[in-house]
Structure formats: C-alpha cells, structure tokens
Design a protein around this motif. Structure first.
Motif, short mmCIF file in Angstrom:
data_model
loop_
_atom_site.label_atom_id
_atom_site.label_comp_id
_atom_site.label_asym_id
_atom_site.label_seq_id
_atom_site.Cartn_x
_atom_site.Cartn_y
_atom_site.Cartn_z
N ARG A 9 0.84 -1.19 0.00
CA ARG A 9 0.00 0.00 0.00
C ARG A 9 0.87 1.24 0.00
O ARG A 9 1.95 1.25 0.58
N LEU A 10 0.38 2.29 -0.67
CA LEU A 10 1.13 3.54 -0.69
C LEU A 10 1.15 4.14 0.72
O LEU A 10 0.10 4.28 1.35
N ALA A 11 2.34 4.47 1.20
CA ALA A 11 2.49 5.04 2.53
C ALA A 11 2.19 6.54 2.52
O ALA A 11 1.96 7.13 3.57
N ARG A 12 2.21 7.14 1.36
CA ARG A 12 1.89 8.56 1.20
C ARG A 12 1.43 8.78 -0.23
O ARG A 12 1.65 7.94 -1.10
N ASP A 13 0.81 9.93 -0.47
CA ASP A 13 0.41 10.27 -1.82
C ASP A 13 1.64 10.42 -2.71
O ASP A 13 2.72 10.77 -2.24
N VAL A 14 1.46 10.16 -3.99
CA VAL A 14 2.54 10.32 -4.95
C VAL A 14 2.86 11.81 -5.08
O VAL A 14 1.97 12.63 -5.26
N GLU A 15 4.14 12.15 -4.97
CA GLU A 15 4.59 13.52 -5.16
C GLU A 15 5.00 13.67 -6.62
O GLU A 15 6.04 13.18 -7.04
N LEU A 16 4.14 14.31 -7.41
CA LEU A 16 4.37 14.46 -8.84
C LEU A 16 5.05 15.79 -9.12
O LEU A 16 4.56 16.84 -8.70
N ARG A 17 6.18 15.74 -9.81
CA ARG A 17 6.93 16.94 -10.20
C ARG A 17 7.27 16.83 -11.67
O ARG A 17 7.08 15.78 -12.28
N TYR A 18 7.80 17.92 -12.21
CA TYR A 18 8.21 17.93 -13.61
C TYR A 18 9.63 18.46 -13.70
O TYR A 18 9.99 19.42 -13.02
N THR A 19 10.45 17.82 -14.54
CA THR A 19 11.81 18.30 -14.77
C THR A 19 11.75 19.57 -15.61
O THR A 19 10.69 19.94 -16.12
N ALA A 57 4.04 8.03 -14.59
CA ALA A 57 4.03 8.79 -13.33
C ALA A 57 2.74 9.59 -13.19
O ALA A 57 2.12 9.62 -12.12
N GLU A 58 2.31 10.22 -14.28
CA GLU A 58 1.06 11.00 -14.24
C GLU A 58 -0.13 10.09 -13.99
O GLU A 58 -1.00 10.39 -13.16
N ASN A 59 -0.19 8.96 -14.67
CA ASN A 59 -1.29 8.01 -14.48
C ASN A 59 -1.30 7.47 -13.06
O ASN A 59 -2.34 7.38 -12.42
N PHE A 60 -0.13 7.08 -12.57
CA PHE A 60 -0.02 6.52 -11.23
C PHE A 60 -0.49 7.53 -10.19
O PHE A 60 -1.24 7.20 -9.27
N ALA A 61 -0.08 8.79 -10.34
CA ALA A 61 -0.47 9.84 -9.40
C ALA A 61 -1.97 10.13 -9.48
O ALA A 61 -2.61 10.39 -8.46
N ASN A 62 -2.55 10.06 -10.68
CA ASN A 62 -3.96 10.36 -10.85
C ASN A 62 -4.88 9.28 -10.31
O ASN A 62 -6.00 9.56 -9.89
N PHE A 63 -4.46 8.02 -10.33
CA PHE A 63 -5.33 6.91 -9.97
C PHE A 63 -5.03 6.30 -8.62
O PHE A 63 -5.65 5.30 -8.25
N THR A 64 -4.07 6.86 -7.88
CA THR A 64 -3.75 6.32 -6.56
C THR A 64 -3.72 7.43 -5.53
O THR A 64 -3.66 8.61 -5.87
N SER A 65 -3.74 7.04 -4.29
CA SER A 65 -3.58 7.97 -3.17
C SER A 65 -3.05 7.16 -1.99
O SER A 65 -2.94 5.93 -2.07
#
Length: 185
Positions: A9-19, A57-65
């Motif tokens: 299980r995710l221990a925290r929300d995905v931190e999405l950033r952009y280079t 990364a974008e998909n993973f961040a959008n569909f998980t928490s």
C-alpha cells in the motif's frame, strides 16, 4: 539480473513533479508487510522508496492515493550525494517500470470516504488476509439486501439470492451458450 516486484500500500500520496524539460517524475513510498510475524505475533512492515517517470508517473499519481493497494515492478538503483555536513548519503530506491492497481475504483472511493482507513475486508491484513466480504462490501454489484447465508456474495443470479435480471452483469438474465472451443484453456 536486477528485478524487483513489490505488492503493498502507498504510505503517502505520490509527489508528482516535472523536470525542466517537462518530463513527469513521481516519488512515493510503498509499505509491504512481511510474511512472518515477530515474537509478539505482529506483522512487521518494510517501507520502500520508489520513483516512476513520464506518462506512467502521471497516471499513477492520478489513480492512486495514500493507502492504495498496488503492485510495482522495476529495478533497484543506488545513488549518493553529499549533505550539508559533507557526509556521503546513500539512497536506494525502486525505479518503477510497470505497475498494477490492485483495488477497484469502488474500493478506492470507499477507502477515501472512510478517511483513508485501509482496514477493510478486501486486503491482506495482520490476521493473515483473506476475502471476508459481506454483500454490502461487494464490489461486484450485489444488492445490499442480498442474503449472505447462501454464500453468494458476488451478486450472481440463483434462486435463493433474491437478485433480479437488472443485477445481472451480463444483461437481461439471458443464458449464454459457450462451447468448449470458445474457452482459452
């Protein structure tokens, strides 16, 4: 060979950033229960840092928490840097190449509505896991009024379930004729 597969299980929300070049990068931690219990009879948990890149990364961040049950596959990567005290700090993380979401949208939404509580009947828990669903918990569409005494928690149509053709996931209560030649096995 450098392959890692983790289910947890995710221990925290995905931190999405952009280079600077616009490439998405997501960082997160995954909590994975150990198979065996400790001396006190409790399961211990390992936390692994992971990074996922690009559209995944974008998909993973959008569909998980936080609390989402996921499977990730990738490779281990070790890096190092100098901290402000001049010490070398080593970091080991999983570089995710593939992932699977292991809970339905209904389970995800129910967990979020429950304040992120992950102690539900659909996942492995500290008591060895297992599927102990009641009809009200059923992600497969059984009506809340269906009786669990018949053992049918999946909303299928049988005479004792009390379900109607409108609950049939295959539509209209029609019988489906499948020959052995149509089966993939």
């Amino acid at each position: 060979m450098n392959r890692v597969v983790l289910v947890g299980r995710l221990a925290r929300d995905v931190e999405l950033r952009y280079t600077q070049s616009g490439t998405a990068v997501g960082s997160f931690s995954i909590a994975v229960d150990r198979r065996r219990t400790n001396q006190n009879g409790e399961r211990e948990t390992d936390f692994f840092n992971a990074t996922i890149w690009q559209k995944a990364a974008e998909n993973f961040a959008n569909f998980t928490s936080k609390g989402s049950r996921v499977a990730i596959e990738g490779r281990l990567q070790t890096s190092s840097y100098q901290n402000q005290q001049g010490q070398t700090v080593y970091r080991t993380e999983v570089i995710v190449e593939n992932f699977d979401l292991l809970e339905t949208r209904a389970e995800s939404e129910a967990r979020r509505a429950n304040g992120g509580n992950t102690a539900n009947n659909f996942s492995g828990n500290n008591n060895g896991g297992g599927f102990n669903a009641t009809p009200a918990d059923n992600p497969f569409g059984a009506p809340a009024s269906a009786s669990s005494s018949n053992g049918n928690v999946f909303g299928g149509n049988n005479a004792s379930s009390g379900s109607t053709a409108s609950n049939d996931p295959f539509g209209g209560g029609q019988e489906i004729d499948i020959s052995d030649d149509d089966l993939p096995f």
